[in-house]
Design a protein around this motif. Structure first.
Motif, PDB file in Angstrom:
ATOM      1  N   PRO A  11       0.744  -1.049   0.049  1.00  0.00           N
ATOM      2  CA  PRO A  11       0.122  -0.123  -0.061  1.00  0.00           C
ATOM      3  C   PRO A  11       0.667   1.396  -0.032  1.00  0.00           C
ATOM      4  O   PRO A  11       0.450   2.328  -0.268  1.00  0.00           O
ATOM      5  CB  PRO A  11      -0.784   0.022   1.172  1.00  0.00           C
ATOM      6  CG  PRO A  11       0.006  -1.117   2.113  1.00  0.00           C
ATOM      7  CD  PRO A  11       0.518  -1.940   1.363  1.00  0.00           C
ATOM      8  N   PHE A  12       2.214   1.173   0.230  1.00  0.00           N
ATOM      9  CA  PHE A  12       2.865   2.249   0.450  1.00  0.00           C
ATOM     10  C   PHE A  12       4.306   1.765   0.636  1.00  0.00           C
ATOM     11  O   PHE A  12       4.694   1.003   1.186  1.00  0.00           O
ATOM     12  CB  PHE A  12       2.716   3.287   1.622  1.00  0.00           C
ATOM     13  CG  PHE A  12       3.488   4.522   1.563  1.00  0.00           C
ATOM     14  CD1 PHE A  12       3.248   5.555   0.514  1.00  0.00           C
ATOM     15  CD2 PHE A  12       4.105   4.666   2.831  1.00  0.00           C
ATOM     16  CE1 PHE A  12       4.117   6.623   0.727  1.00  0.00           C
ATOM     17  CE2 PHE A  12       5.107   5.900   3.027  1.00  0.00           C
ATOM     18  CZ  PHE A  12       4.655   6.759   1.948  1.00  0.00           C
ATOM     19  N   ALA A  13       5.389   2.568   0.026  1.00  0.00           N
ATOM     20  CA  ALA A  13       6.737   2.529   0.229  1.00  0.00           C
ATOM     21  C   ALA A  13       7.595   3.870   0.124  1.00  0.00           C
ATOM     22  O   ALA A  13       7.079   4.676  -0.407  1.00  0.00           O
ATOM     23  CB  ALA A  13       7.299   1.267  -0.706  1.00  0.00           C
ATOM     24  N   CYS A  69      -0.882  -2.763   9.179  1.00  0.00           N
ATOM     25  CA  CYS A  69       0.214  -3.188   7.981  1.00  0.00           C
ATOM     26  C   CYS A  69       1.361  -3.474   9.084  1.00  0.00           C
ATOM     27  O   CYS A  69       1.677  -2.692   9.823  1.00  0.00           O
ATOM     28  CB  CYS A  69       0.403  -2.018   7.160  1.00  0.00           C
ATOM     29  SG  CYS A  69      -0.650  -1.615   5.912  1.00  0.00           S
ATOM     30  N   VAL A  70       2.196  -4.178   8.681  1.00  0.00           N
ATOM     31  CA  VAL A  70       3.563  -4.364   9.099  1.00  0.00           C
ATOM     32  C   VAL A  70       4.637  -3.414   8.335  1.00  0.00           C
ATOM     33  O   VAL A  70       4.733  -3.614   7.168  1.00  0.00           O
ATOM     34  CB  VAL A  70       3.933  -5.965   9.005  1.00  0.00           C
ATOM     35  CG1 VAL A  70       5.362  -6.138   9.405  1.00  0.00           C
ATOM     36  CG2 VAL A  70       2.941  -7.002   9.673  1.00  0.00           C
ATOM     37  N   PRO A 116      10.664   2.026  15.550  1.00  0.00           N
ATOM     38  CA  PRO A 116      10.038   1.070  16.109  1.00  0.00           C
ATOM     39  C   PRO A 116       9.436   0.216  15.037  1.00  0.00           C
ATOM     40  O   PRO A 116       8.234  -0.358  15.085  1.00  0.00           O
ATOM     41  CB  PRO A 116       8.971   1.650  16.804  1.00  0.00           C
ATOM     42  CG  PRO A 116       8.562   2.753  15.953  1.00  0.00           C
ATOM     43  CD  PRO A 116      10.093   3.358  15.369  1.00  0.00           C
ATOM     44  N   TRP A 117      10.252  -0.194  13.961  1.00  0.00           N
ATOM     45  CA  TRP A 117       9.876  -0.814  12.930  1.00  0.00           C
ATOM     46  C   TRP A 117      10.614  -2.296  12.716  1.00  0.00           C
ATOM     47  O   TRP A 117      11.765  -2.152  13.128  1.00  0.00           O
ATOM     48  CB  TRP A 117       9.866  -0.018  11.392  1.00  0.00           C
ATOM     49  CG  TRP A 117       8.900   1.186  11.723  1.00  0.00           C
ATOM     50  CD1 TRP A 117       7.855   1.350  12.312  1.00  0.00           C
ATOM     51  CD2 TRP A 117       9.260   2.498  10.867  1.00  0.00           C
ATOM     52  NE1 TRP A 117       7.328   2.757  12.208  1.00  0.00           N
ATOM     53  CE2 TRP A 117       8.065   3.297  11.255  1.00  0.00           C
ATOM     54  CE3 TRP A 117      10.063   3.019   9.969  1.00  0.00           C
ATOM     55  CZ2 TRP A 117       8.219   4.504  10.982  1.00  0.00           C
ATOM     56  CZ3 TRP A 117      10.081   4.020   9.338  1.00  0.00           C
ATOM     57  CH2 TRP A 117       8.962   4.891   9.827  1.00  0.00           C
ATOM     58  N   GLN A 118      10.399  -3.137  11.983  1.00  0.00           N
ATOM     59  CA  GLN A 118      10.752  -4.304  11.685  1.00  0.00           C
ATOM     60  C   GLN A 118      12.126  -4.114  10.906  1.00  0.00           C
ATOM     61  O   GLN A 118      11.893  -3.736   9.644  1.00  0.00           O
ATOM     62  CB  GLN A 118       9.702  -5.402  11.272  1.00  0.00           C
ATOM     63  CG  GLN A 118      10.560  -6.752  11.093  1.00  0.00           C
ATOM     64  CD  GLN A 118       9.381  -7.806  10.378  1.00  0.00           C
ATOM     65  OE1 GLN A 118       8.337  -7.626  10.573  1.00  0.00           O
ATOM     66  NE2 GLN A 118       9.957  -8.696   9.582  1.00  0.00           N
TER      67      GLN A 118
END
Length: 218
Positions: A44-46, A81-82, A159-161
């Motif tokens: 959905p977004f990058a 979303c992840v 705080p993201w994978q």
């Protein structure tokens, strides 16, 4: 699923004020057909945020870094979303005609590819890839940009994978239709033949067409 106009604007406003940022690419989903692959809907977004140095980037993603502003916001359209992140070295390769040609109000389209697995001998793999594959990509009709991304180690407090894909690449065209034409052309078959010659690796690859919104800074 895709990012909403309001959420996109929030992200863009923050990104455009990022210290020492040289170029930002914000990607939204598109649709194109590849002769060999069908990896489902695009994300959905990058984002692709380009800095001159690793230190400049790490300063923005530190515990007190500017881009923590993104992590503090809520984006309703991306609920569930992840979010993954990776810092990589960007390697541009030449194309014969880099001039984007799109109608007013449109943006070009990128074919984003990542290799999430690992090679039996990464040094042999990346040496072969960088000296063979982008040289064939250059033969695509209408290709405007080629970039290959390779791994680096980095520090961050977002705080993201974190992911550690062994390599990514990006090919830019004027439109999703131009990607479809390229990915069903004889050059695509040359790409596949070269793919079969890669040194052994595990994990295959994943392809996503994405509309490409570019912001550049001096």
């Amino acid at each position: 699923m895709r990012i909403s106009t309001d959420d996109f604007k929030q992200v863009a406003d923050i990104v455009k004020a990022t210290p020492q940022l040289r170029r930002a690419r914000l990607y939204t989903p598109e649709t194109a057909q590849d002769y060999y692959t069908n990896d489902g809907p695009s994300p959905p977004f990058a984002m692709q945020l380009d800095f001159d140095t690793l230190a400049a980037l790490e300063a923005t993603i530190a515990v007190d870094g500017y881009l923590q502003a993104l992590a503090r916001l809520q984006f309703p359209s991306l609920t569930g979303c992840v979010i993954t992140q990776q810092v990589m070295a960007r390697r541009p390769f030449p194309v014969d005609d880099p001039i984007i040609s799109v109608a007013k109000g449109n943006v070009p389209c990128s074919f984003l590819v990542h290799y999430p697995g690992h090679a039996e001998d990464f040094d042999a793999w990346i040496n072969y890839y960088l000296t063979h594959h982008p040289q064939i990509m250059r033969l695509f009709d209408g290709i405007r940009e080629i970039e290959i991304f390779t791994r680096v180690d980095w520090l961050d407090a977002m705080p993201w994978q974190r992911v550690h894909y062994m390599q990514r690449n990006k090919q830019v065209f004027d439109s999703a239709a131009a990607i479809t034409a390229a990915m069903n052309s004889p050059v695509r078959h040359q790409m596949r033949e070269d793919f079969e010659k890669f040194p052994p690796f595990v994990g295959s690859n994943v392809h996503f067409p994405m509309a490409t919104h570019t912001f550049t800074f001096t």
